[in-house]
Design an enzyme around this catalytic site. Structure first.
Site, PDB file in Angstrom:
ATOM      1  N   LEU A 394       0.858  -1.175   0.000  1.00  0.00           N
ATOM      2  CA  LEU A 394       0.000   0.000   0.000  1.00  0.00           C
ATOM      3  C   LEU A 394       0.900   1.233   0.000  1.00  0.00           C
ATOM      4  O   LEU A 394       1.984   1.216   0.589  1.00  0.00           O
ATOM      5  CB  LEU A 394      -0.899   0.032   1.241  1.00  0.00           C
ATOM      6  CG  LEU A 394      -1.905  -1.108   1.416  1.00  0.00           C
ATOM      7  CD1 LEU A 394      -2.639  -0.936   2.741  1.00  0.00           C
ATOM      8  CD2 LEU A 394      -2.885  -1.150   0.263  1.00  0.00           C
ATOM      9  N   ASP A 395       0.449   2.313  -0.653  1.00  0.00           N
ATOM     10  CA  ASP A 395       1.194   3.565  -0.588  1.00  0.00           C
ATOM     11  C   ASP A 395       1.378   3.981   0.869  1.00  0.00           C
ATOM     12  O   ASP A 395       0.557   3.642   1.738  1.00  0.00           O
ATOM     13  CB  ASP A 395       0.447   4.679  -1.320  1.00  0.00           C
ATOM     14  CG  ASP A 395       0.435   4.481  -2.825  1.00  0.00           C
ATOM     15  OD1 ASP A 395       1.189   3.619  -3.308  1.00  0.00           O
ATOM     16  OD2 ASP A 395      -0.333   5.186  -3.506  1.00  0.00           O
ATOM     17  N   LYS A 396       2.404   4.753   1.127  1.00  0.00           N
ATOM     18  CA  LYS A 396       2.681   5.188   2.497  1.00  0.00           C
ATOM     19  C   LYS A 396       1.482   5.894   3.113  1.00  0.00           C
ATOM     20  O   LYS A 396       1.145   5.680   4.278  1.00  0.00           O
ATOM     21  CB  LYS A 396       3.905   6.116   2.505  1.00  0.00           C
ATOM     22  CG  LYS A 396       4.295   6.594   3.897  1.00  0.00           C
ATOM     23  CD  LYS A 396       5.541   7.461   3.849  1.00  0.00           C
ATOM     24  CE  LYS A 396       5.935   7.933   5.250  1.00  0.00           C
ATOM     25  NZ  LYS A 396       7.146   8.780   5.230  1.00  0.00           N
ATOM     26  N   THR A 398      -1.672   5.553   2.335  1.00  0.00           N
ATOM     27  CA  THR A 398      -2.883   4.736   2.346  1.00  0.00           C
ATOM     28  C   THR A 398      -2.909   3.868   3.597  1.00  0.00           C
ATOM     29  O   THR A 398      -1.918   3.245   3.962  1.00  0.00           O
ATOM     30  CB  THR A 398      -2.935   3.836   1.093  1.00  0.00           C
ATOM     31  OG1 THR A 398      -2.848   4.652  -0.072  1.00  0.00           O
ATOM     32  CG2 THR A 398      -4.228   3.044   1.058  1.00  0.00           C
TER      33      THR A 398
END
Length: 552
Positions: A394-396, A398
């Site tokens: 997951l993106d940082k 998110t």
């Protein structure tokens, strides 16, 4: 001291750092003790910062260059509440400016060396530009294009002739026999061989004509490679010398050279930002910090906009924040914290499902300052675990469901399911503005331009097919949406939401793809949450469904 300012210089009345809940925490783990320390950004600190903004706005000298500024609310050894202010880097070319906290001692020791090195780096840069823009490159490209056009035209002509020969072969075979047939077929074969010879002669002519140009470009490319290596080595050498000269002091009374805190290296400029200057000065003068706030002022640069508050920068400040804050008194608004635990949504012998918080990486980054992540924390909290590996990322920014495999076999199975798009993921998000359609499917090809990292862009020629289904859960100026990605490209949901041909409404708090609508002050995080996941269990082969409550 003229560096100490009264609170009344910036706001009217008294101020308390504990009047309201903090909007942000400056925090980090001390690299020596592994204890976590934190200092808040409070409404009081923000009010003081806005007072400083008004002072900056009244003076033209602060309008020319964009930079980060900071204010620290602190208590002196005599109990007086004071304000310190600092700027990042240089201010109008000066490192020491009256009324502002001075730079951390040490840079003066290498200032001459730094100036000489920067001059050498600039010379290398200009040499690289000259080599990259040499006229031989354009001439070579033009002549290569001209020859290629000739070859393409010849190939098209030869294809037509081949089709005609194929037709003639069929006719000769049907109407001729014996020597007459053989002579006719031999004639067609010679024509084919002649055309092959024509192609080879044109290619030899091309190679002879372009030989000297190609040699010149190849030599220039070798020089470029060598110059880049020299530039990188020189820059690293300067960085090492600067970091060896810097000595930071924390509130426990410890002093350490910058390079000793992160021996694997930190970016050039570490220690020059406003926050480290303020904290180092306060520690060396035995002040007790109450709150800290940093903001951007001057022309906007990329995602930095005047008048907005920002936290510690990931590259330069965050890696040293834990050391700088170490030793703060527990009686102040700073806190000593144990290492953060991670919420577990599901666990068995093969899987561990984490509810990832926003602001934490899924896996460690490439550099030493990007090591704090879900996986690294799990490894620290479970030192005897034989295997822990994220099955996806997951993106940082998110938050939400992150699958971690506890065995290599489970990881292979999960990886295969993700690769074959057999995993169904559901996200929820808040957008920055209303959208017209209540549901739909976004189809925009996505490409990661190597020259514009970390962004992903829409590119119809180079992009990979990308599809996102969406449904509006709650309409309005800040609509709530459900996203179901059918593909798993980097930043797919964020780009599909923000792009004009997508929803044309960035996700709230997206500092990378968001527009300049002022929403970031209202959104301390990216409002994107991995809410549900559905997949086949790697051991039982049963369908596994997991959900995570949406935190916004």
């Amino acid at each position: 001291m003229d560096l100490l300012h009264a609170v009344a210089d910036f706001i009217e009345g008294d101020c308390s750092s504990t009047a309201t809940a903090p909007d942000y925490w400056y925090e980090g783990d001390c690299p020596r003790t592994r204890q976590r320390w934190r200092l808040p950004r409070t409404k009081a600190a923000e009010a003081i910062a806005r007072g400083l903004m008004q002072q900056l706005a009244a003076d033209d000298c602060y309008q020319q260059e964009g930079k980060m500024y900071g204010v620290l609310l602190a208590v002196t050894t005599t109990g007086q509440q004071v304000v310190l202010k600092a700027f990042s880097g240089l201010l109008n070319g000066q490192s020491d400016v009256a009324g502002w906290v001075p730079p951390i001692p040490g840079r003066a020791q290498v200032s001459l060396l730094e100036m000489q090195t920067l001059r050498q780096l600039e010379q290398m840069k200009q040499a690289l530009i000259a080599l990259q823009q040499m006229p031989e490159r354009a001439l070579l490209a033009a002549q290569e294009q001209a020859f290629q056009e000739q070859l393409n035209a010849m190939a098209a002509q030869h294809r037509q002739r081949k089709q005609e020969r194929d037709r003639q072969r069929q006719q000769y075979t049907a109407t001729l026999a014996g020597d007459d047939l053989q002579q006719a077929l031999d004639t067609l074969t010679r024509q084919s061989q002649q055309e092959g010879g024509d192609r080879r002669r044109l290619k030899r002519q091309r190679d002879q004509a372009l030989f000297s140009l190609r040699q010149a470009v190849t030599k220039a490319d070798a020089q470029i490679t060598a110059l880049k290596c020299q530039r990188q080595a020189r820059s690293r050498q300067l960085q090492t010398q600067i970091h060896a000269a810097y000595a930071l002091t924390n509130f426990a009374g410890e002093t350490a050279a910058l390079h000793s805190l992160w021996p694997t290296g930190l970016p050039t400029g570490t220690g020059d930002c406003a926050a480290p200057k303020l904290l180092h000065y306060a520690a060396t003068h035995q002040f007790t910090p109450l709150a800290l706030a940093e903001f951007w002022w001057g022309p906007a640069i990329k995602d930095r906009h005047p008048g907005r508050f920002y936290g510690a920068c990931e590259e330069r400040c965050q890696p040293i924040m834990g050391f700088l804050l170490s030793g703060l008194s527990a009686s102040t608004s700073a806190e000593q914290m144990p290492p953060s635990s991670l919420p577990v949504l599901y666990e068995d012998e093969a899987l561990l499902v984490i509810d990832k918080p926003s602001g934490l990486l899924s896996v460690p980054g490439r550099t030493s300052n990007l090591q704090d992540s879900v996986v690294s924390r799990l490894q620290g909290q479970r030192p005897h675990a034989a295997y822990l590996k994220a099955a996806h990322r997951l993106d940082k920014g998110t938050s939400g469901i992150l699958m971690v495999a506890k065995t290599a076999a489970a990881h292979r199975c999960l990886h295969e399911q993700f690769a074959q798009r057999q995993v169904q993921k559901t996200y929820e998000a808040l957008l920055t503005q209303a959208i017209a359609a209540s549901q739909g499917l976004i189809k925009l090809p996505l490409w990661r331009d190597p020259s514009d990292r970390p962004k992903t862009c829409v590119h119809y020629q180079r992009g990979k097919p990308s599809q996102t289904a969406y449904e509006v859960l709650a309409a309005g100026d800040r609509p709530r949406l459900r996203f179901i990605p059918h593909t798993g490209r980097t930043h797919q949901l964020r780009v599909h939401a923000a792009h004009p041909q997508g929803l044309n409404s960035p996700i709230l708090g997206d500092t990378l793809y968001g527009d300049d609508d002022g929403s970031r002050d209202l959104a301390p995080r990216l409002h994107l949450h991995a809410q549900a996941i559905r997949l086949t269990h790697p051991v039982t082969n049963q369908i596994l469904e997991i959900t995570s409550p949406v935190p916004f």
